[in-house]
Scaffold this motif. Structure first.
Motif, PDB file in Angstrom:
ATOM      1  N   GLN A 105       0.841  -1.204   0.000  1.00 45.60           N
ATOM      2  CA  GLN A 105       0.000   0.000   0.000  1.00 45.60           C
ATOM      3  C   GLN A 105       0.872   1.248   0.000  1.00 45.60           C
ATOM      4  O   GLN A 105       1.875   1.319   0.699  1.00 45.60           O
ATOM      5  N   ALA A 106       0.456   2.256  -0.793  1.00 44.76           N
ATOM      6  CA  ALA A 106       1.382   3.353  -1.091  1.00 44.76           C
ATOM      7  C   ALA A 106       0.717   4.705  -1.269  1.00 44.76           C
ATOM      8  O   ALA A 106       1.260   5.555  -1.983  1.00 44.76           O
ATOM      9  N   GLN A 107      -0.439   4.952  -0.634  1.00 44.99           N
ATOM     10  CA  GLN A 107      -1.012   6.278  -0.834  1.00 44.99           C
ATOM     11  C   GLN A 107      -0.218   7.354  -0.105  1.00 44.99           C
ATOM     12  O   GLN A 107      -0.235   8.514  -0.497  1.00 44.99           O
ATOM     13  N   ASP A 108       0.497   6.990   0.969  1.00 44.82           N
ATOM     14  CA  ASP A 108       1.413   7.913   1.635  1.00 44.82           C
ATOM     15  C   ASP A 108       2.805   7.623   1.078  1.00 44.82           C
ATOM     16  O   ASP A 108       3.450   6.645   1.460  1.00 44.82           O
ATOM     17  N   TYR A 109       3.268   8.475   0.193  1.00 39.56           N
ATOM     18  CA  TYR A 109       4.499   8.194  -0.551  1.00 39.56           C
ATOM     19  C   TYR A 109       5.690   7.958   0.369  1.00 39.56           C
ATOM     20  O   TYR A 109       6.395   6.942   0.254  1.00 39.56           O
ATOM     21  N   GLY A 110       5.936   8.887   1.299  1.00 37.63           N
ATOM     22  CA  GLY A 110       7.097   8.773   2.169  1.00 37.63           C
ATOM     23  C   GLY A 110       7.059   7.531   3.037  1.00 37.63           C
ATOM     24  O   GLY A 110       8.071   6.830   3.184  1.00 37.63           O
TER      25      GLY A 110
ATOM     26  N   ILE B  37       9.086  -0.352   1.970  1.00 38.43           N
ATOM     27  CA  ILE B  37       9.991  -1.118   1.112  1.00 38.43           C
ATOM     28  C   ILE B  37      11.368  -1.205   1.750  1.00 38.43           C
ATOM     29  O   ILE B  37      11.972  -2.275   1.850  1.00 38.43           O
ATOM     30  N   GLY B  38      11.875  -0.076   2.220  1.00 40.31           N
ATOM     31  CA  GLY B  38      13.220  -0.025   2.783  1.00 40.31           C
ATOM     32  C   GLY B  38      13.406  -0.895   4.007  1.00 40.31           C
ATOM     33  O   GLY B  38      14.502  -1.440   4.219  1.00 40.31           O
TER      34      GLY B  38
ATOM     35  N   GLU C 248      14.086   5.314  -4.574  1.00 39.78           N
ATOM     36  CA  GLU C 248      13.636   6.255  -5.593  1.00 39.78           C
ATOM     37  C   GLU C 248      14.339   6.018  -6.934  1.00 39.78           C
ATOM     38  O   GLU C 248      13.765   6.293  -7.990  1.00 39.78           O
ATOM     39  N   ALA C 249      15.542   5.473  -6.905  1.00 44.89           N
ATOM     40  CA  ALA C 249      16.207   5.109  -8.159  1.00 44.89           C
ATOM     41  C   ALA C 249      15.459   3.981  -8.852  1.00 44.89           C
ATOM     42  O   ALA C 249      15.341   3.952 -10.084  1.00 44.89           O
ATOM     43  N   ALA C 250      14.916   3.039  -8.062  1.00 45.48           N
ATOM     44  CA  ALA C 250      14.113   1.954  -8.634  1.00 45.48           C
ATOM     45  C   ALA C 250      12.825   2.491  -9.240  1.00 45.48           C
ATOM     46  O   ALA C 250      12.364   2.015 -10.287  1.00 45.48           O
ATOM     47  N   ILE C 251      12.241   3.495  -8.596  1.00 45.59           N
ATOM     48  CA  ILE C 251      11.028   4.120  -9.127  1.00 45.59           C
ATOM     49  C   ILE C 251      11.333   4.800 -10.460  1.00 45.59           C
ATOM     50  O   ILE C 251      10.608   4.645 -11.443  1.00 45.59           O
ATOM     51  N   GLU C 252      12.420   5.549 -10.503  1.00 41.26           N
ATOM     52  CA  GLU C 252      12.806   6.254 -11.729  1.00 41.26           C
ATOM     53  C   GLU C 252      13.131   5.269 -12.847  1.00 41.26           C
ATOM     54  O   GLU C 252      12.847   5.529 -14.029  1.00 41.26           O
TER      55      GLU C 252
ATOM     56  N   PRO D  13       6.441   1.705   9.204  1.00 39.58           N
ATOM     57  CA  PRO D  13       5.722   2.901   8.756  1.00 39.58           C
ATOM     58  C   PRO D  13       4.217   2.785   8.939  1.00 39.58           C
ATOM     59  O   PRO D  13       3.680   1.705   9.200  1.00 39.58           O
ATOM     60  N   GLY D  14       3.541   3.912   8.802  1.00 39.22           N
ATOM     61  CA  GLY D  14       2.097   3.873   8.714  1.00 39.22           C
ATOM     62  C   GLY D  14       1.691   3.115   7.460  1.00 39.22           C
ATOM     63  O   GLY D  14       2.427   3.108   6.466  1.00 39.22           O
ATOM     64  N   PHE D  15       0.548   2.467   7.511  1.00 35.59           N
ATOM     65  CA  PHE D  15       0.024   1.681   6.382  1.00 35.59           C
ATOM     66  C   PHE D  15       0.895   0.471   6.048  1.00 35.59           C
ATOM     67  O   PHE D  15       0.793  -0.069   4.951  1.00 35.59           O
TER      68      PHE D  15
END
Length: 365
Positions: free
Chosen positions: A36-41, A47-48, A60-64, A269-271
């Protein structure tokens, strides 16, 4: 017969919160099925927390690079998924939401004809690998006399993403960008019907087990009947165990030893999927404390402290220019919490590449 403690330990193990960590963000997302990823940070840390020596920059490199993508594959909610899984997951899970959307379209004075017009506009604007930020997407619709006010704009983006037309691209500063899904994804797996249900069931019960059919239905947004069909189609990879009078499903090939116990403290993290990935959370969270994780009853989950598999409090960070402060809010008095959190915070410190300046435990509990 497993205890609640063993359920918690196995979930920590299967979600790779404890034990061996993954090497890349793509490995994490593919294993989990969806995150789940509605809160980006917060989702970056989700994931981390499952990667060895992860950093925000690496995720973020994987996202790019497009090795993980963000879209609305299930429950009408944003998730990270492997790019090759996006289209078949959308067809399996999101199609139900699109089919049931007529009433909402009517409320917003939208129609399938307007949505088809928006799809054409977006296709023309994004073709060739282009990206547009959310405000630019809204302006595109407004320029063609399609109002985006009163939630109309958000719903148009949601509808086009659920339909497999667009997905969320890499961030542009603090703004979401949007891209054409079929252009952003170089290869899509072709799965449908029973094959898709089987694949999703195997992913979920391998990474989230032990879990119930109701947990799976809630996670996917599918009906309980469809969830049962997925489990049946996944045989013989999955087995059932009776725990406290409930039927739990798991993949025996990935389970730790029966005597395995959760041993560490984690700042999640949250979520996080450890909480959000189940309909019933009683094995890891005392029901009376749920309101402390979602205090506004608005669906916003606070980051959680997990000790020996149990959610024992929440935490928050105040970032400075060159360090960060950590505040812990335990549900009950926890004398050893500060010392344990100092160790647990090292992974988060490496992730955001800032040193920890201070830890404060809120003793009001």
């Amino acid at each position: 017969m497993m205890s609640s403690e063993q359920i918690a330990a196995q979930r920590l193990h299967n979600q790779h919160i404890e034990g061996a960590k993954f090497q890349t963000p793509a490995d994490v997302v593919r294993w989990m099925g969806a995150i789940q990823a509605q809160d980006y940070g917060q989702s970056l840390w989700a994931i981390g927390a499952r990667i060895q020596d992860a950093t925000v920059k690496a995720v973020e490199a994987a996202i790019e690079a497009g090795t993980i993508i963000r879209t609305w594959p299930m429950r009408g909610t944003i998730h990270w998924v492997a790019p090759e899984d996006a289209q078949w997951m959308l067809k399996l899970c999101a199609s139900r939401l699109i089919a049931a959307d007529a009433r909402r379209l009517e409320q917003l004075e939208l129609s399938t004809a307007i949505m088809a017009r928006c799809e054409t506009l977006v296709g023309e604007a994004l073709s060739g690998g282009k990206r547009l930020a959310r405000p630019e997407m809204m302006q595109l619709f407004e320029d063609h006399q399609i109002s985006t006010h009163s939630q109309r704009g958000y719903h148009i983006l949601w509808y086009l993403a659920q339909s497999g037309v667009i997905c969320i691209g890499p961030m542009a500063g603090k703004q979401q960008t949007f891209m054409l899904l079929d252009e952003w994804v170089s290869h899509s797996r072709e799965l449908s019907g029973e094959d898709a249900l089987s694949e999703l069931a195997q992913r979920y019960f391998t990474s989230h087990a032990p879990a119930t059919v109701q947990d799976f239905a809630r996670w996917t947004g599918l009906t309980v009947t469809a969830a049962r069909q997925g489990i049946q189609a996944a045989q013989p990879a999955l087995i059932a165990e009776s725990i406290n009078g409930f039927e739990y499903w798991l993949n025996p090939a990935t389970q730790p030893a029966p005597e395995a116990a959760a041993t560490h403290l984690h700042l999640l993290p949250g979520f996080d999927e450890y909480i959000i990935g189940y309909g019933n959370r009683d094995a890891v969270l005392a029901p009376e404390h749920l309101i402390k994780i979602i205090p506004g009853k608005n669906g916003v989950f606070f980051p959680i402290i997990v000790k020996q598999g149990q959610v024992i409090g929440t935490w928050k960070v105040k970032r400075r220019a060159k360090a960060f402060d950590l505040t812990l809010d335990p549900f009950l008095p926890a004398p050893d919490l500060e010392a344990l959190a100092l160790e647990a915070s090292q992974a988060y410190s490496r992730f955001i590449e800032l040193p920890l300046a201070s830890v404060r435990v809120n003793t009001s509990a």
